[in-house]
Design a protein around this motif. Structure first.
Motif, PDB file in Angstrom:
ATOM      1  N   ARG B 192       1.043  -1.294  -0.009  1.00  0.00           N
ATOM      2  CA  ARG B 192      -0.033   0.027   0.271  1.00  0.00           C
ATOM      3  C   ARG B 192       0.964   1.317  -0.083  1.00  0.00           C
ATOM      4  NH1 ARG B 192      -1.376   3.214   4.056  1.00  0.00           N
ATOM      5  NH2 ARG B 192      -3.343   4.365   3.861  1.00  0.00           N
ATOM      6  N   ASN B 193       1.931   1.532   0.850  1.00  0.00           N
ATOM      7  CA  ASN B 193       2.781   2.276   0.911  1.00  0.00           C
ATOM      8  C   ASN B 193       3.464   2.561  -0.313  1.00  0.00           C
ATOM      9  OD1 ASN B 193       1.694   2.901   3.384  1.00  0.00           O
ATOM     10  ND2 ASN B 193       3.582   1.968   4.314  1.00  0.00           N
ATOM     11  N   ALA B 194       4.192   1.548  -0.668  1.00  0.00           N
ATOM     12  CA  ALA B 194       4.795   1.678  -2.190  1.00  0.00           C
ATOM     13  C   ALA B 194       3.871   1.999  -3.292  1.00  0.00           C
ATOM     14  CB  ALA B 194       5.500   0.359  -2.579  1.00  0.00           C
ATOM     15  N   MET B 195       2.646   1.756  -3.181  1.00  0.00           N
ATOM     16  CA  MET B 195       1.755   2.156  -4.350  1.00  0.00           C
ATOM     17  C   MET B 195       1.340   3.793  -4.111  1.00  0.00           C
ATOM     18  SD  MET B 195       1.064   0.158  -6.741  1.00  0.00           S
ATOM     19  CE  MET B 195      -0.330   0.701  -7.523  1.00  0.00           C
ATOM     20  N   LEU B 196       1.043   3.990  -2.768  1.00  0.00           N
ATOM     21  CA  LEU B 196       0.755   5.468  -2.554  1.00  0.00           C
ATOM     22  C   LEU B 196       1.856   6.408  -3.091  1.00  0.00           C
ATOM     23  CD1 LEU B 196      -0.884   5.496   0.637  1.00  0.00           C
ATOM     24  CD2 LEU B 196      -1.929   6.035  -1.251  1.00  0.00           C
ATOM     25  N   ASP B 197       3.409   5.996  -2.831  1.00  0.00           N
ATOM     26  CA  ASP B 197       4.127   6.863  -3.324  1.00  0.00           C
ATOM     27  C   ASP B 197       4.409   6.955  -4.699  1.00  0.00           C
ATOM     28  OD1 ASP B 197       5.445   7.270  -0.926  1.00  0.00           O
ATOM     29  OD2 ASP B 197       7.037   5.742  -1.186  1.00  0.00           O
ATOM     30  N   VAL B 198       3.931   5.824  -5.463  1.00  0.00           N
ATOM     31  CA  VAL B 198       3.967   5.937  -6.933  1.00  0.00           C
ATOM     32  C   VAL B 198       2.691   6.557  -7.482  1.00  0.00           C
ATOM     33  CG1 VAL B 198       3.638   4.299  -8.927  1.00  0.00           C
ATOM     34  CG2 VAL B 198       5.230   3.585  -6.987  1.00  0.00           C
ATOM     35  N   LEU B 199       1.705   6.319  -6.770  1.00  0.00           N
ATOM     36  CA  LEU B 199       0.462   7.047  -7.238  1.00  0.00           C
ATOM     37  C   LEU B 199       0.687   8.710  -7.347  1.00  0.00           C
ATOM     38  CD1 LEU B 199      -2.649   5.063  -5.614  1.00  0.00           C
ATOM     39  CD2 LEU B 199      -1.794   4.858  -7.968  1.00  0.00           C
ATOM     40  N   SER B 200       1.259   9.269  -6.633  1.00  0.00           N
ATOM     41  CA  SER B 200       1.444  10.691  -6.760  1.00  0.00           C
ATOM     42  C   SER B 200       2.612  11.194  -7.654  1.00  0.00           C
ATOM     43  CB  SER B 200       1.763  11.201  -5.169  1.00  0.00           C
ATOM     44  OG  SER B 200       2.947  10.584  -4.617  1.00  0.00           O
ATOM     45  N   GLN B 201       3.102  10.097  -8.224  1.00  0.00           N
ATOM     46  CA  GLN B 201       4.253  10.679  -9.120  1.00  0.00           C
ATOM     47  C   GLN B 201       3.860  11.363 -10.398  1.00  0.00           C
ATOM     48  OE1 GLN B 201       7.692   9.555  -9.026  1.00  0.00           O
ATOM     49  NE2 GLN B 201       7.184   9.423  -6.891  1.00  0.00           N
ATOM     50  N   ASP B 202       4.632  12.179 -11.055  1.00  0.00           N
ATOM     51  CA  ASP B 202       4.171  12.717 -12.269  1.00  0.00           C
ATOM     52  C   ASP B 202       3.890  11.842 -13.553  1.00  0.00           C
ATOM     53  OD1 ASP B 202       4.790  15.207 -10.795  1.00  0.00           O
ATOM     54  OD2 ASP B 202       6.546  15.689 -11.923  1.00  0.00           O
ATOM     55  N   PHE B 203       4.501  10.851 -13.428  1.00  0.00           N
ATOM     56  CA  PHE B 203       4.347   9.788 -14.764  1.00  0.00           C
ATOM     57  C   PHE B 203       2.825   9.474 -14.567  1.00  0.00           C
ATOM     58  CE2 PHE B 203       7.036   7.287 -11.926  1.00  0.00           C
ATOM     59  CZ  PHE B 203       6.156   6.275 -11.584  1.00  0.00           C
ATOM     60  N   MET B 204       2.336   9.177 -13.538  1.00  0.00           N
ATOM     61  CA  MET B 204       0.985   8.774 -13.314  1.00  0.00           C
ATOM     62  C   MET B 204       0.113   9.905 -13.900  1.00  0.00           C
ATOM     63  SD  MET B 204       1.344   5.803 -12.139  1.00  0.00           S
ATOM     64  CE  MET B 204      -0.269   5.281 -11.286  1.00  0.00           C
ATOM     65  N   ARG B 205       0.292  10.852 -13.764  1.00  0.00           N
ATOM     66  CA  ARG B 205      -0.593  12.026 -14.339  1.00  0.00           C
ATOM     67  C   ARG B 205      -0.447  12.103 -15.776  1.00  0.00           C
ATOM     68  NH1 ARG B 205       0.997  17.831 -12.233  1.00  0.00           N
ATOM     69  NH2 ARG B 205       2.634  17.155 -13.673  1.00  0.00           N
ATOM     70  N   THR B 206       0.716  11.587 -16.543  1.00  0.00           N
ATOM     71  CA  THR B 206       1.333  11.786 -17.819  1.00  0.00           C
ATOM     72  C   THR B 206       0.415  10.438 -18.342  1.00  0.00           C
ATOM     73  OG1 THR B 206       3.377  12.349 -17.462  1.00  0.00           O
ATOM     74  CG2 THR B 206       2.879  11.294 -19.577  1.00  0.00           C
ATOM     75  N   ALA B 207       0.349   9.430 -17.741  1.00  0.00           N
ATOM     76  CA  ALA B 207      -0.462   8.142 -18.170  1.00  0.00           C
ATOM     77  C   ALA B 207      -1.835   8.517 -18.331  1.00  0.00           C
ATOM     78  CB  ALA B 207      -0.173   7.004 -17.247  1.00  0.00           C
TER      79      ALA B 207
END
Lengths: 569, 308
Positions: B192-207
């Motif tokens: 969960r924590n690892a995913m939360l870190d990733v979810l707020s990354q810029d490339f998720m917005r790009t996707a």
């Protein structure tokens, strides 16, 4: 009819309104610039158009965003999620500021570009990869076939931004939203990317909504401009008109604060005695491999010589990775140089032992780029700004608060903030705190490493004005490091241009800027956006790459005090 | 990539050698095995005879050299208690332990990762809180308590599941759950924590700006990044699982594996068996870590391409 009409848009984050009653049109095939400083609501507006704002914790609280398509107008604020997904990356695309973080680090470039074709054009994997290759080719990516299997970390910032553009333009969108697409790039790369966007815009016939804080970029690229402040539109008009005669006070202020190349430098102090002399300084980094891995070494700074007089400012300019920060740190021996000589106020820094070095550092303080990271969040202001003075035993515990108050006053802050903590200050105020901290030991030299690069232009202007004022009042010398040559011009008596670890040209500011001798200096100057839309270059010629300086070449005096590297063509 | 694997292998061999040496000297400090092999009250002559018989009269260095030599013949010496080659005794115990360990790892991955992703996506709704509450309880309950509780309910009261041994697939259910319970809880939280870190990354917005569906955004763009950090933690946790978890679980469920063997050998001061059993566990841990190291490099191109 405009391509996109935004009417009375309201965007809120919780109870705070980020955008208030904003209306503007993006003309078909034209370029509109949304300009404002941080917190003006320009990015919130951009994200609202793609309806990505909800993901960032925001909410469209009112208004309409209408896309006029061939089949009739569509109100984006009323679309459901599947229709939005069909729109994104297809009819409306977006590119972002940080090419370093906006691409997925664990997926290949080919995969990330091909994805768009698979999603919107329903291609097979093989077809999509072929299309991705063509898309990379069309953004003038060198060697596109090889790029397909590369990962983002293998590409430079400029190439990554090209990948972003290739992805965004894959489906030939009607509208491209570019959110500060060149802010994180070097000025020469910025010129290339702006060129590319203009060329592709003409090719595809798309409209561009360009979001930026940089008036120079606006002058280069936009037809119309909307100036935002605190979520409100304060001015709108054709770029040429707004630049010639800004009506609103804030636009005028913004224009005035934007550093313009060619607006002159401070006069050199007459007959200044030398404070700092650096001779043949080389700093080497050993990249130490792990277990069973060989070492490599890189010369970050190679044979650099420079000098700085009392009450003088030397501007050190160069692109990211050229070694300017390493040079600054080497001079204070925060990084240990491999060889060379450093004389500070007549004392040999290179030979100084631990105790002597500490004493020497009292005379040379540093100010860093990021005012958020360089202040300890757990210390109150009176402790923070007097810390160097305490370390060097200049102030007693009893006088500490008095000293803090004096320092704060000298950097233009109120005395009564002494008990606050760093998070209670804005970026510009924090940078003032950093300067106050440096001043606490009455240094002879302040090394400022990109001190205003993280600040809005109007705030940056205030900070550089403060530094000039301190110099005149207290006779401090500055080594001022920046990638922004216009800022350098404004503050420096002399300039040193750094390229790939070496100084390729140095001399009095106006001599270097008006009569650049080294090809790299010329290239740098040619890339700076003109803050005059009338003087916009039709198409900037692609600039020739400058080869790495040859080792061993010496600086030659081209004019009194103006030195150029010998191998300059 | 080849260099990375070669480096990983070299590290594994050195680690094993260090462990072998440590185990040898540690067991010599733990008391005289003669006292355990025979009862109290034997004569001094018999004691000396036995000491010579087991080779314990030689100097510690000589014993060490002989111990290393026993690796060469592949038998690893004879058990003090059973007088059989240690290699045979351990060999028949390896497979049951490995089966239990692998089913534990499989259950952990299959349960914890989907739950962790779910908890990250729904972090603000009741689903996220529910998952995290269960995970917290799971982490707080010691494995032997969980085992006793399950035995009481499913074996003694409901009579659904067998308790002793490993003869049928039904026998695997309770030991596997006991073994992986705490790890599932820990890994759910970590995923969960690892995913939360990733979810707020810029490339998720790009996707998302590309118009990709939420499933593609979360799994392809999000999880591919989170898996790197998850893998690194999984490697460490599995080491604990193999070493400590197996011992407890095998003791409770009378599982004929290395863990149970280890406990017996320690009680009886059966040095050759003890040494080799510890070595076998260490070997398993190192192999698993080595595999995860290589998988880690594969998941992260920045390591795979040699530019960390």
């Amino acid at each position: 009819m405009p391509l996109l009409s935004v009417r009375n848009l309201k965007v809120a984050f919780g109870a705070t309104e980020a955008v208030r009653e904003l209306s503007f049109d993006v003309p078909t095939g034209g370029t509109l610039a949304l300009v404002g400083e941080s917190g003006s609501g320009k990015s919130a507006t951009a994200l609202s158009i793609l309806r990505l704002i909800e993901r960032e914790g925001g909410r469209i609280a009112g208004g309409t965003i209408t896309l006029h398509e061939d089949l009739g107008p569509v109100d984006i604020t009323a679309l459901d999620e599947p229709s939005l997904r069909a729109l994104r990356g297809n009819r409306i695309s977006m590119i972002f500021q940080e090419p370093m973080t906006s691409l997925n680090p664990v997926l290949t470039v080919g995969n990330q570009v091909a994805e768009v074709f698979i999603r919107h054009r329903y291609m097979s994997n093989r077809q999509a990869l072929a299309a991705a290759r063509d898309a990379l080719d069309s953004v003038r990516m060198p060697d596109p076939q090889r790029r397909l299997s590369q990962y983002p970390h293998e590409l430079s910032g400029g190439l990554r931004q090209r990948v972003m553009i290739a992805m965004a333009l894959a489906c030939r969108p009607r509208l491209l939203i570019a959110d500060e697409p060149t802010t994180a790039l070097d000025v020469t790369t910025q010129a290339e990317i702006l060129n590319l966007i203009r060329e592709l815009q003409a090719e595809i016939g798309m409209a561009v909504l360009f979001i930026t804080h940089d008036m120079g970029v606006v002058a280069e690229i936009a037809d119309r401009i909307v100036v935002l402040r605190d979520g409100r539109k304060v001015e709108e008009g054709a770029v040429a008109e707004v630049f010639r005669a800004p009506r609103h006070a804030y636009s005028q202020q913004l224009m005035a604060a934007t550093p313009k190349l060619g607006s002159g430098s401070p006069a050199a102090p007459a007959g200044a005695a030398k404070l700092l002399e650096v001779r043949d300084l080389t700093t080497r980094f050993t990249v130490r491999g792990g277990f069973l891995e060989e070492r490599r070494s890189i010369d970050a700074v190679r044979g650099v010589s420079l000098s700085l007089g009392r009450a003088e400012t030397l501007g050190l300019v160069g692109e990211s990775g050229c070694g300017k920060s390493t040079l600054a740190r080497s001079i204070l021996r925060l990084v240990e140089p491999a060889s060379g000589g450093i004389l500070l106020d007549g004392q040999d820094v290179m030979r100084a032992g631990r105790v002597e070095l500490r004493a020497l550092r009292r005379h040379a303080q540093m100010v860093f780029q990021d005012p958020y990271a360089s202040l300890n969040p757990r210390l109150p202001v009176h402790d923070l700004v007097t810390e160097p003075a305490r370390i060097h035993g200049v102030v007693t515990a009893r006088d500490q608060r008095d000293l803090a108050a004096t320092l704060l006053k000298s950097v233009g802050l109120e005395e009564d903030v002494v008990d606050r903590y760093p998070h209670q200050f804005s970026g510009g105020q924090r940078q003032r705190l950093c300067i106050a901290r440096a001043l606490s030991v009455k240094p002879k030299l302040i090394v400022a490493d990109e001190p205003v690069s993280a600040l809005d232009v109007s705030i940056a202007r205030q900070v550089t004005d403060l530094m000039l004022e301190l110099q005149q009042r207290e006779g401090i010398s500055f080594l001022f490091i920046s990638h922004d040559i216009a800022v350098i011009e404004r503050v420096s008596h002399r300039i040193a241009v750094m390229y790939r670890g070496e100084i390729v040209e140095t001399g009095p500011s106006q001599a270097v800027l008006r009569d650049p001798r080294h090809p790299y200096t010329r290239r740098l100057l040619a890339s700076v956006p003109r803050t005059d839309p009338a003087g916009r270059r039709a198409f900037v010629q692609p600039l020739p790459a400058v080869s790495s300086p040859q080792p061993g070449a010496r600086l030659r005096e081209a004019a009194p005090g103006h030195f150029v590297r010998e191998n300059a063509a | 990539m080849v260099r990375h694997i070669a480096r990983t292998l070299a590290k594994m061999i050195i680690t094993l050698f260090v462990i072998v040496t440590l185990v040898f000297f540690a067991t010599r400090l733990s008391g005289d095995p003669i006292n355990y092999v025979v009862g109290q009250g034997i004569t001094q002559e018999d004691r000396e005879l036995l000491t010579r018989y087991y080779g314990l009269d030689a100097s510690i260095w000589e014993q060490y050299v002989r111990f290393l030599g026993s690796f060469v013949d592949g038998q690893f010496g004879l058990s003090f208690v059973e007088r059989r080659p240690v290699a045979d005794i351990v060999a028949e115990r390896v497979w049951p332990s490995l089966q239990l360990l692998l089913s534990g790892i499989a259950l952990t991955i299959l349960v914890a990762i989907p739950l962790g992703i779910l908890a990250a996506i729904h972090r603000k709704s009741w689903i996220g809180s529910a998952v995290m509450t269960v995970a917290f309880i799971g982490y707080a309950v010691p494995n032997f308590v969980l085992a006793v509780f399950m035995v009481l309910v499913f074996a003694f009261t409901l009579n659904w599941l067998p308790v002793v041994g490993n003869s049928t697939p039904w026998h695997f259910i309770m030991p596997t759950i006991t073994l992986s319970g705490a790890l599932i809880a820990a890994l759910t939280r970590f995923t969960r924590n690892a995913m939360l870190d990733v979810l707020s990354q810029d490339f998720m917005r790009t996707a998302r700006a590309k118009g990709l569906s939420e499933a593609v955004v979360i799994l392809k763009h999000g999880f591919s990044n989170a898996s790197i950090t998850i893998l690194s933690v999984l490697g460490l946790q599995i080491a604990g699982l193999a070493a400590a978890g197996n011992v407890v679980v095998e003791a409770i469920f009378a599982w004929p594996g290395i863990g149970a063997l280890l406990v017996n050998a320690a009680i009886l001061r059966d040095f050759p068996v003890l040494q080799f059993a510890v070595l076998a566990v260490a070997f398993a841990v190192i192999i698993v870590n080595g595999v995860i190291d290589i998988a880690y490099a594969y998941a992260d191109p920045r390591i795979r391409l040699g530019r960390a």
